[in-house]
Design an enzyme around this catalytic site. Sequence first.
Site, mmCIF file in Angstrom:
data_model
loop_
_atom_site.group_PDB
_atom_site.id
_atom_site.type_symbol
_atom_site.label_atom_id
_atom_site.label_comp_id
_atom_site.label_asym_id
_atom_site.label_seq_id
_atom_site.Cartn_x
_atom_site.Cartn_y
_atom_site.Cartn_z
ATOM 1 N N TYR A 20 6.648 2.290 -10.414
ATOM 2 C CA TYR A 20 5.766 1.681 -11.253
ATOM 3 C C TYR A 20 5.814 1.669 -12.662
ATOM 4 O O TYR A 20 4.486 2.184 -13.175
ATOM 5 C CB TYR A 20 3.797 2.244 -11.354
ATOM 6 C CG TYR A 20 3.711 2.507 -9.703
ATOM 7 C CD1 TYR A 20 3.546 0.929 -9.180
ATOM 8 C CD2 TYR A 20 3.619 3.682 -9.133
ATOM 9 C CE1 TYR A 20 2.484 1.156 -7.697
ATOM 10 C CE2 TYR A 20 3.127 3.773 -7.974
ATOM 11 C CZ TYR A 20 2.683 2.749 -7.130
ATOM 12 O OH TYR A 20 2.545 2.833 -5.568
ATOM 13 N N TYR A 80 -6.598 2.808 -0.852
ATOM 14 C CA TYR A 80 -4.914 3.199 -0.926
ATOM 15 C C TYR A 80 -3.573 2.755 0.364
ATOM 16 O O TYR A 80 -4.328 3.933 0.761
ATOM 17 C CB TYR A 80 -4.219 3.355 -2.257
ATOM 18 C CG TYR A 80 -2.649 3.875 -2.579
ATOM 19 C CD1 TYR A 80 -2.262 2.306 -3.548
ATOM 20 C CD2 TYR A 80 -1.997 4.413 -1.395
ATOM 21 C CE1 TYR A 80 -1.171 2.104 -3.455
ATOM 22 C CE2 TYR A 80 -0.659 4.282 -1.656
ATOM 23 C CZ TYR A 80 -0.063 3.039 -2.590
ATOM 24 O OH TYR A 80 1.553 3.031 -2.522
ATOM 25 N N ASP A 132 -6.128 5.172 8.369
ATOM 26 C CA ASP A 132 -4.797 5.643 8.051
ATOM 27 C C ASP A 132 -4.844 6.880 7.582
ATOM 28 O O ASP A 132 -5.400 7.795 5.981
ATOM 29 C CB ASP A 132 -5.054 4.815 6.448
ATOM 30 C CG ASP A 132 -3.495 4.209 6.152
ATOM 31 O OD1 ASP A 132 -2.764 6.095 5.869
ATOM 32 O OD2 ASP A 132 -3.129 4.219 4.874
ATOM 33 N N LYS A 171 4.503 10.773 5.604
ATOM 34 C CA LYS A 171 4.545 11.066 4.826
ATOM 35 C C LYS A 171 4.738 12.700 4.451
ATOM 36 O O LYS A 171 5.660 13.295 5.186
ATOM 37 C CB LYS A 171 3.103 12.184 3.841
ATOM 38 C CG LYS A 171 2.492 10.406 2.300
ATOM 39 C CD LYS A 171 1.534 10.644 1.922
ATOM 40 C CE LYS A 171 1.199 9.278 0.873
ATOM 41 N NZ LYS A 171 2.399 9.438 -0.411
HETATM 42 N N1 PLP Z 1 -1.657 5.089 3.104
HETATM 43 C C1 PLP Z 1 -1.822 5.488 2.447
HETATM 44 C C2 PLP Z 1 -3.019 6.607 2.400
HETATM 45 C C3 PLP Z 1 -0.572 6.618 1.158
HETATM 46 O O1 PLP Z 1 -1.734 7.702 0.867
HETATM 47 C C4 PLP Z 1 0.105 5.670 1.452
HETATM 48 C C5 PLP Z 1 1.317 6.396 -0.325
HETATM 49 O O2 PLP Z 1 0.782 7.076 -1.208
HETATM 50 C C6 PLP Z 1 0.560 5.243 2.087
HETATM 51 C C7 PLP Z 1 0.176 4.408 3.393
HETATM 52 C C8 PLP Z 1 1.884 4.452 1.942
HETATM 53 O O3 PLP Z 1 3.241 5.376 2.394
HETATM 54 P P1 PLP Z 1 4.534 4.542 1.538
HETATM 55 O O4 PLP Z 1 4.763 5.804 0.252
HETATM 56 O O5 PLP Z 1 5.405 5.618 2.825
HETATM 57 O O6 PLP Z 1 5.454 3.610 1.829
#
Ligand code: PLP
Length: 704
Positions: free
Chosen positions: A278, A414, A515, A544
Amino acid sequence: MAGSEAASLLCICGTDTDAGKTVVTAALLRAAQGRGLGTVAVKPVQTGCSRAADGALIAPDVAVYNQAAPGASSAVLYTFAEACSPHLAAGRAGAYLDAQAVASETRRAASGFELALVEGAGGLLVPLNDTECLADVFAELAVSADAPALLVVGNKLGAVNHALLTLEALRNRGVEPLGFVLVNQQPQAGPESDMEPAIRRDNREIISRQAALPCLAVLPHCPEINSADQAAMAAGWEKLAGLLQPVLDALLAALEKRRAESAAALLDFDRDHLWHPYTSALKPLTTWQAVASRGPHLWLRDRAGHEYRVIDGMSSWWAAIHGYNSPRLLEALRAQAARLPHVMFGGISHAPAVKLGQKLLELAPDGMEYVFLSDSGSVAVEVAIKMALQYQAAAAKASGQPEKSRLLTVRGGYHGDTLGCMSVCDPVNGMHSLFATALPEQFFAPRPDCRWDRPYDPASLEPVRIMFREQAGDIAAVIIEPVVQGAGGMWFYRPEYLAGLRTLCDEHGCLLILDEVATGFGRTGRMFACEWAGISPDIMCVGKGLTGGTMSLAATLASGGVARGISRAGGVLMHGPTFMGNPLACAVALASLELLEETPWRERVEHIEEILAAGLVPCRELPGVADVRVLGAIGVVEMKEEVPVEALQEFFVRERGVWLRPFGRLIYLMPPYSTGDDDLRALCRAVRDAAAWLAETNQDGKWV
Ligand code: PLP
């Protein structure tokens, strides 16, 4: 926090106890003295000391330094009477040696000098305490200074084996060897066999070739240095010092090379050619050079080369749950790298993937039966969306009903930055306007307004209920971050909302995708955040923290119903990344999950929550603060105005010794679970100070 130039160190380690380290250190001290280099010889741990009349311990190696280089500086840090390993000698003296403490004492002894020659004690792997060895001191030194190693090899039968093993141990710990010195041993009485010179020559050639390392000197056995005749002794040392000049040349050249790879050169190229998250290519935010990591700490350099040890409050974006450089994870990585670093997953499987799959299903909420491994959280979410769409397409085909093809989500979410993920990110934060033509249109309910720390009001789910009533025929799946909305605003909502969503999905034949990429693996105080609601999803994404922040890996888990639904009538799941199931990443993830299970992570996270609450809640009294929220190992201070990220980072690193990356109006913490209490309090203090500083400098909504 250091912020200063560190002295250059040369770690002198031997293949075994009497390889000749002290002679080499002493002669190098003389050579460096001769060149006018401000040098100190440091003996961090000396065992086998004799007692002076006054009871003080006399370090024998320091006496040798003084003979070789009269007037040169030297320091001995920990002395013990027993002639045995540091661990045993310290234990008998009722003392405890700790690698970090020994290293920091060594750095202190080295400060103010251009060069410090740091002589080991015994072989490299001699124990320091129950879990650490001398090599860990050198590894600690290498973290925060130019500290290559010089290997001293006793030139005899067995030297190749000892030297190569020692070099492997050094390199595994991130200590770069500069080269090696062979020290010829005292000749045996009687005539030398013709094998002896052949062995010595072989040692030199084989070590050099197999370790890809230069032999910087071969020292003869030099009885003159033990002579009672001062002049003869000085001549002996002078001869050895002369032979060791190539060591100093190599060291100075290595230091020069590092200087050329200075922080400025590196960061300038970075600024001009590398894109960071970003940021503008033309006006990027300042970046710092990360040079090392260990536990909860990072070592960062600014453009001028000033180095700062900072406490990481971000776990590298939720990932480094155990802190950095966990020996267990690094060992898993090394072992796997030596066996099978990567292989395609099409038509081939391997133990790391299978064992990881087993472990994930063992830990996952009830009902999860299938695992799709991928490379990142975003891809895991893309795969989840595809699973849901393929499931609904197959269901429609089988039932003859119209196909449900859109997703429902909430604002403030997100889920990643690829196009499918972006379509379910918050439309404003996710800049949907920029990609309007490329994004599929989804349904958005308001952000759940039932905040975590208030009693649940069922009315908060009403907007979703209405959307289901009106659009049920079109909703393939609901996707949401359970309990904690992360990068979309660090918002925590009641688990009852999630349970209500589960019921709505079931009532309307719609799948629930959770997620857990940010929340998984203990961050909220539960292994997965959906456990707060006592529900299971149909599809779940993790990433993560999966590898403890060591490698990029993610997974999409699915229920048996979802998997069977997609696969009915010969259906196949249409996804297959090149690095799917990468063995290195799977091995390190398995080690990370096992480590997590073996540590009392739940108690740790609860304890972190208490410290974050105690440290951050007082911010509520500050004028510029809009809200403070704490849940598990996550703490958030929401300001009333957007914060100046770059200025705050300068303040955090230089003034407070912490690493934080605020965004929007949020200053937030999610430290590694292993962070100590003092470090956690320092993080909270830094946030409080920053919030207070912002309140003072904010005039009419502008930072001045
Ligand atoms: N889902 C959530 C809840 C996230 O916080 C993130 C990244 O911050 C992602 C998906 C995307 O993961 P990545 O950055 O490993 O592609």
